[in-house]
Design a protein around this motif. Structure first.
Motif, PDB file in Angstrom:
ATOM      1  N   UNK A 149      11.243   3.395  -3.678  1.00 12.05           N
ATOM      2  CA  UNK A 149      11.196   4.465  -2.674  1.00 12.05           C
ATOM      3  C   UNK A 149       9.989   4.277  -1.762  1.00 12.05           C
ATOM      4  N   UNK A 150       8.869   3.858  -2.351  1.00 10.90           N
ATOM      5  CA  UNK A 150       7.689   3.583  -1.533  1.00 10.90           C
ATOM      6  C   UNK A 150       7.973   2.454  -0.542  1.00 10.90           C
ATOM      7  N   UNK A 151       8.688   1.419  -1.011  1.00 10.02           N
ATOM      8  CA  UNK A 151       9.005   0.295  -0.137  1.00 10.02           C
ATOM      9  C   UNK A 151       9.977   0.698   0.965  1.00 10.02           C
ATOM     10  N   UNK A 152      10.946   1.591   0.630  1.00  4.81           N
ATOM     11  CA  UNK A 152      11.953   1.997   1.621  1.00  4.81           C
ATOM     12  C   UNK A 152      11.393   3.012   2.620  1.00  4.81           C
ATOM     13  N   UNK A 153      10.657   4.017   2.096  1.00  3.48           N
ATOM     14  CA  UNK A 153      10.141   5.074   2.972  1.00  3.48           C
ATOM     15  C   UNK A 153       8.897   5.680   2.320  1.00  3.48           C
ATOM     16  N   UNK A 154       7.746   5.181   2.714  1.00  3.32           N
ATOM     17  CA  UNK A 154       6.495   5.610   2.086  1.00  3.32           C
ATOM     18  C   UNK A 154       6.230   7.095   2.285  1.00  3.32           C
ATOM     19  N   UNK A 155       6.759   7.674   3.350  1.00  2.00           N
ATOM     20  CA  UNK A 155       6.495   9.083   3.641  1.00  2.00           C
ATOM     21  C   UNK A 155       7.072  10.009   2.575  1.00  2.00           C
ATOM     22  N   UNK A 156       8.127   9.574   1.917  1.00  2.00           N
ATOM     23  CA  UNK A 156       8.769  10.450   0.919  1.00  2.00           C
ATOM     24  C   UNK A 156       7.865  10.681  -0.289  1.00  2.00           C
ATOM     25  N   UNK A 157       6.860   9.794  -0.496  1.00  2.00           N
ATOM     26  CA  UNK A 157       5.994   9.944  -1.664  1.00  2.00           C
ATOM     27  C   UNK A 157       5.152  11.217  -1.592  1.00  2.00           C
ATOM     28  N   UNK A 158       4.850  11.674  -0.389  1.00  8.13           N
ATOM     29  CA  UNK A 158       4.027  12.871  -0.248  1.00  8.13           C
ATOM     30  C   UNK A 158       4.639  14.077  -0.933  1.00  8.13           C
ATOM     31  N   UNK A 159       5.917  14.348  -0.664  1.00 10.07           N
ATOM     32  CA  UNK A 159       6.580  15.497  -1.278  1.00 10.07           C
ATOM     33  C   UNK A 159       6.774  15.295  -2.781  1.00 10.07           C
ATOM     34  N   UNK A 160       7.032  14.032  -3.185  1.00 11.46           N
ATOM     35  CA  UNK A 160       7.217  13.767  -4.620  1.00 11.46           C
ATOM     36  C   UNK A 160       5.902  13.969  -5.379  1.00 11.46           C
ATOM     37  N   UNK A 161       4.822  13.509  -4.807  1.00  8.92           N
ATOM     38  CA  UNK A 161       3.523  13.700  -5.459  1.00  8.92           C
ATOM     39  C   UNK A 161       3.184  15.186  -5.570  1.00  8.92           C
ATOM     40  N   UNK A 162       3.474  15.921  -4.515  1.00  7.12           N
ATOM     41  CA  UNK A 162       3.204  17.355  -4.525  1.00  7.12           C
ATOM     42  C   UNK A 162       4.046  18.063  -5.591  1.00  7.12           C
ATOM     43  N   UNK A 163       5.314  17.662  -5.696  1.00  4.72           N
ATOM     44  CA  UNK A 163       6.206  18.268  -6.688  1.00  4.72           C
ATOM     45  C   UNK A 163       5.727  17.957  -8.104  1.00  4.72           C
ATOM     46  N   UNK A 164       5.331  16.714  -8.344  1.00  6.17           N
ATOM     47  CA  UNK A 164       4.842  16.324  -9.667  1.00  6.17           C
ATOM     48  C   UNK A 164       3.572  17.110 -10.016  1.00  6.17           C
ATOM     49  N   UNK A 165       2.644  17.191  -9.059  1.00  6.26           N
ATOM     50  CA  UNK A 165       1.384  17.912  -9.295  1.00  6.26           C
ATOM     51  C   UNK A 165       1.644  19.390  -9.583  1.00  6.26           C
ATOM     52  N   UNK A 166       2.524  19.990  -8.814  1.00  6.79           N
ATOM     53  CA  UNK A 166       2.820  21.411  -8.981  1.00  6.79           C
ATOM     54  C   UNK A 166       3.406  21.693 -10.357  1.00  6.79           C
ATOM     55  N   UNK A 167       4.332  20.836 -10.797  1.00  2.00           N
ATOM     56  CA  UNK A 167       4.976  21.053 -12.096  1.00  2.00           C
ATOM     57  C   UNK A 167       4.006  20.813 -13.246  1.00  2.00           C
ATOM     58  N   UNK A 168       3.304  19.686 -13.203  1.00  2.00           N
ATOM     59  CA  UNK A 168       2.434  19.347 -14.325  1.00  2.00           C
ATOM     60  C   UNK A 168       1.220  20.274 -14.387  1.00  2.00           C
ATOM     61  N   UNK A 169       0.793  20.789 -13.237  1.00  2.00           N
ATOM     62  CA  UNK A 169      -0.333  21.727 -13.229  1.00  2.00           C
ATOM     63  C   UNK A 169      -0.026  22.954 -14.088  1.00  2.00           C
ATOM     64  N   UNK A 170       1.210  23.439 -14.016  1.00  2.00           N
ATOM     65  CA  UNK A 170       1.607  24.593 -14.839  1.00  2.00           C
ATOM     66  C   UNK A 170       1.460  24.274 -16.319  1.00  2.00           C
ATOM     67  N   UNK A 171       1.869  23.057 -16.704  1.00  2.00           N
ATOM     68  CA  UNK A 171       1.805  22.654 -18.109  1.00  2.00           C
ATOM     69  C   UNK A 171       0.358  22.520 -18.567  1.00  2.00           C
ATOM     70  N   UNK A 172      -0.457  21.841 -17.779  1.00  3.31           N
ATOM     71  CA  UNK A 172      -1.852  21.613 -18.171  1.00  3.31           C
ATOM     72  C   UNK A 172      -2.621  22.932 -18.284  1.00  3.31           C
ATOM     73  N   UNK A 173      -2.391  23.831 -17.352  1.00  2.00           N
ATOM     74  CA  UNK A 173      -3.100  25.109 -17.394  1.00  2.00           C
ATOM     75  C   UNK A 173      -2.658  25.938 -18.604  1.00  2.00           C
ATOM     76  N   UNK A 174      -1.370  25.889 -18.915  1.00  2.00           N
ATOM     77  CA  UNK A 174      -0.880  26.624 -20.088  1.00  2.00           C
ATOM     78  C   UNK A 174      -1.495  26.031 -21.369  1.00  2.00           C
TER      79      UNK A 174
END
Length: 517
Positions: A149-174
């Motif tokens: 996905x990075x090779x095809x369209x690097x811009x898409x990584x921004x939303x994926x990184x944000x989604x991963x951070x948002x989800x895992x942040x809930x787990x780590x804080x809990x």
């Protein structure tokens, strides 16, 4: 006839070459049906990931094959080539959109599943070490897909990184919240009084309970979570295709032991696709982006660390000394460019601990100053021996770099003690020197042993010794003057007469002095 035959032969050869060239071009323009189906509507289940990766590799190669210099410039503007390039771009856009949507939902579902299962977290009577081995294993399934996905369209990584951070942040804080809550609940320690240097009688506080479990609990919080947060930072950097130096050397965790389940969690088992990219210029920009993303990934978890620090301070303010040393030890093990948020977290914790200890020092100084209000105090002030008791206990808590913190507290304490002592002495000038003698002597006697091993206290010991000698000199001079006051007055009058009488009267004056004596 021969000329015509030669032309026909040349035409045949050229037609054959043209057909071969067209066949090669058509082969570049052909989209295999299995790849088209996979890119436009295939499943992203784990069992189908190999087909998805193969389709991505084909699509990447096909797009590059229609670009100069991989394609002869004379074909670049052909209608068929332009149409096929547009078709491939459409396939790319469709696949990137579908894959991104799947991964965003997948990250959220993984975390939701773990959060819904209470066995993942600390519970009453049971501290649970966070275990992300299974989570990382499932994520690694899609690591190769992210690379494509990075090779095809690097811009898409921004939303994926944000989604991963948002989800895992809930787990780590809990995890941090449940662990911190159970850690405080399971730690048995009686609260020690925070008033050390104020009171009307007694040589100091006695019966202080052992509060070492408090600093042990704080150390356990760091031991469990700092390596975890560093691991999460490192895994996130590699999994989300940041081109940055390795955050943690393989098999090495600063100030912590990696559990067996987490071994090689950061090894994604993949190689960079863009092996020939120039990475030197990208590293600094990617590192800044990574640190911004880590803020989203780990932000909020510091509140649970603060809660443990505040809880420990309420039980025994002096435990700030040992917690400061523990934090400094972890901080010195973190590189400046590695896991930036973890270093910031440790720095904030150190500042929080220093602030809380500063509150204790300020309150103790106010306790000393309140002695000034009692203008009828005599004898040794209560805070003199109590300071020795306090200093002895503070020395027991020193770990590592917390020496500076304690020395600063000593400087503030003793400065206020000496200033207050001098002010109280001035309320009764007649007995001021005796009062100072008693208190400076008591200060030296109570701190003699500590002054031999603590340079800062040795400095104040010598300062008290000099003040004692000065007060002693003034007191002795006052006693001598009091006992021989009339003689001094007589001598002063004789000295005055020597300036006024004539030489003839000196002999008469000498006879008078002899008769008087």
């Amino acid at each position: 006839i021969e000329t015509r035959n030669n032309k026909l032969e040349m035409q045949s050869v050229n037609n054959k070459s043209l057909i071969e060239e067209l066949d090669r071009l058509l082969e570049r323009l052909r989209v295999p049906s299995e790849y088209a189906a996979c890119l436009t509507g295939g499943s992203f289940d784990e069992a189908r990931m190999l087909q998805n990766v193969e389709a991505c590799e084909w699509l990447t190669g096909a797009l590059r094959g229609l670009e100069v210099p991989n394609l002869d410039p004379i074909y670049a503007n052909m209608r068929a080539v332009r149409e096929k390039r547009a078709e491939l771009e459409k396939l790319k856009t469709t696949f990137v959109r579908r894959a991104s949507e799947f991964l965003r939902n997948y990250f959220a579902s993984l975390v939701d599943f773990m959060i819904s299962d209470k066995s993942y977290f600390s519970q009453r009577g049971q501290l649970k070490r966070p275990d992300h081995a299974d989570l990382r294993y499932k994520c690694r399934t899609y690591a190769r897909l992210l690379q494509h996905l990075k090779s095809l369209d690097k811009k898409c990584l921004g939303t994926l990184r944000k989604a991963y951070c948002s989800s895992l942040n809930l787990l780590l804080r809990r995890e941090a919240r449940e662990f911190a809550n159970e850690l405080r609940a399971s730690t048995k320690a009686s609260r020690n009084p925070s008033v050390w240097l104020e009171g009307s009688s007694g040589s100091g506080h006695s019966g202080h309970s052992d509060t070492s479990p408090v600093s042990d609990a704080y150390a356990k919080m760091l031991t469990i979570f700092i390596p975890l947060l560093v691991d999460e930072s490192s895994f996130f950097a590699h999994f989300m295709c940041f081109e940055v130096p390795t955050l943690v050397p393989p098999g090495n965790v600063p100030n912590g032991n990696r559990s067996d389940d987490d071994t090689n969690d950061d090894d994604l088992g993949i190689m960079d696709i863009d092996e020939n990219d120039s990475k030197a210029d990208k590293n600094s920009a990617d590192l800044a982006t990574l640190n911004e993303a880590l803020q989203e990934l780990l932000n909020g978890i510091q509140e649970d660390f603060y809660a443990v620090v505040d809880w420990a301070y309420k039980i025994d303010p002096l435990r700030c000394i040992s917690m400061h040393g523990i934090t400094e030890r972890y901080l010195s093990g973190q590189k400046a460019d590695a896991a930036g948020f973890v270093r910031l977290l440790l720095g904030d914790l150190e500042s929080r601990i220093s602030m809380q200890f500063g509150r204790f020092v300020d309150e103790a100084c106010h306790q000393i100053e309140r002695n000034e209000r009692n203008v009828r105090q005599m004898g040794v002030l209560s805070y003199i021996p109590r300071f020795a008791t306090l200093a002895t206990r503070m020395e027991q808590y020193i770990q590592g770099q917390s020496r500076d913190l304690v020395d600063q507290a000593y400087t503030k304490f003793v400065s206020i003690m000496f200033v207050t002592l001098e002010k109280i002495a001035q309320t009764d000038p007649k007995y001021a020197d005796i009062f100072l003698l008693e208190n400076y002597a008591a200060f030296q006697n109570s701190l003699y042993d500590l002054a031999n091993v603590v340079p800062t206290l040795a400095k104040f010991y010598h300062q008290a010794s000099e003040a004692y000698e000065q007060a002693c000199t003034r007191h002795i001079s006052m006693i001598i003057y009091y006992q021989f006051e009339r003689l001094f007055q007589f001598a002063r009058k004789i000295e005055d007469l020597m300036y006024t009488i004539t030489p003839e009267e000196v002999s008469k004056l000498l006879i008078i002095i002899i008769l008087v004596s």
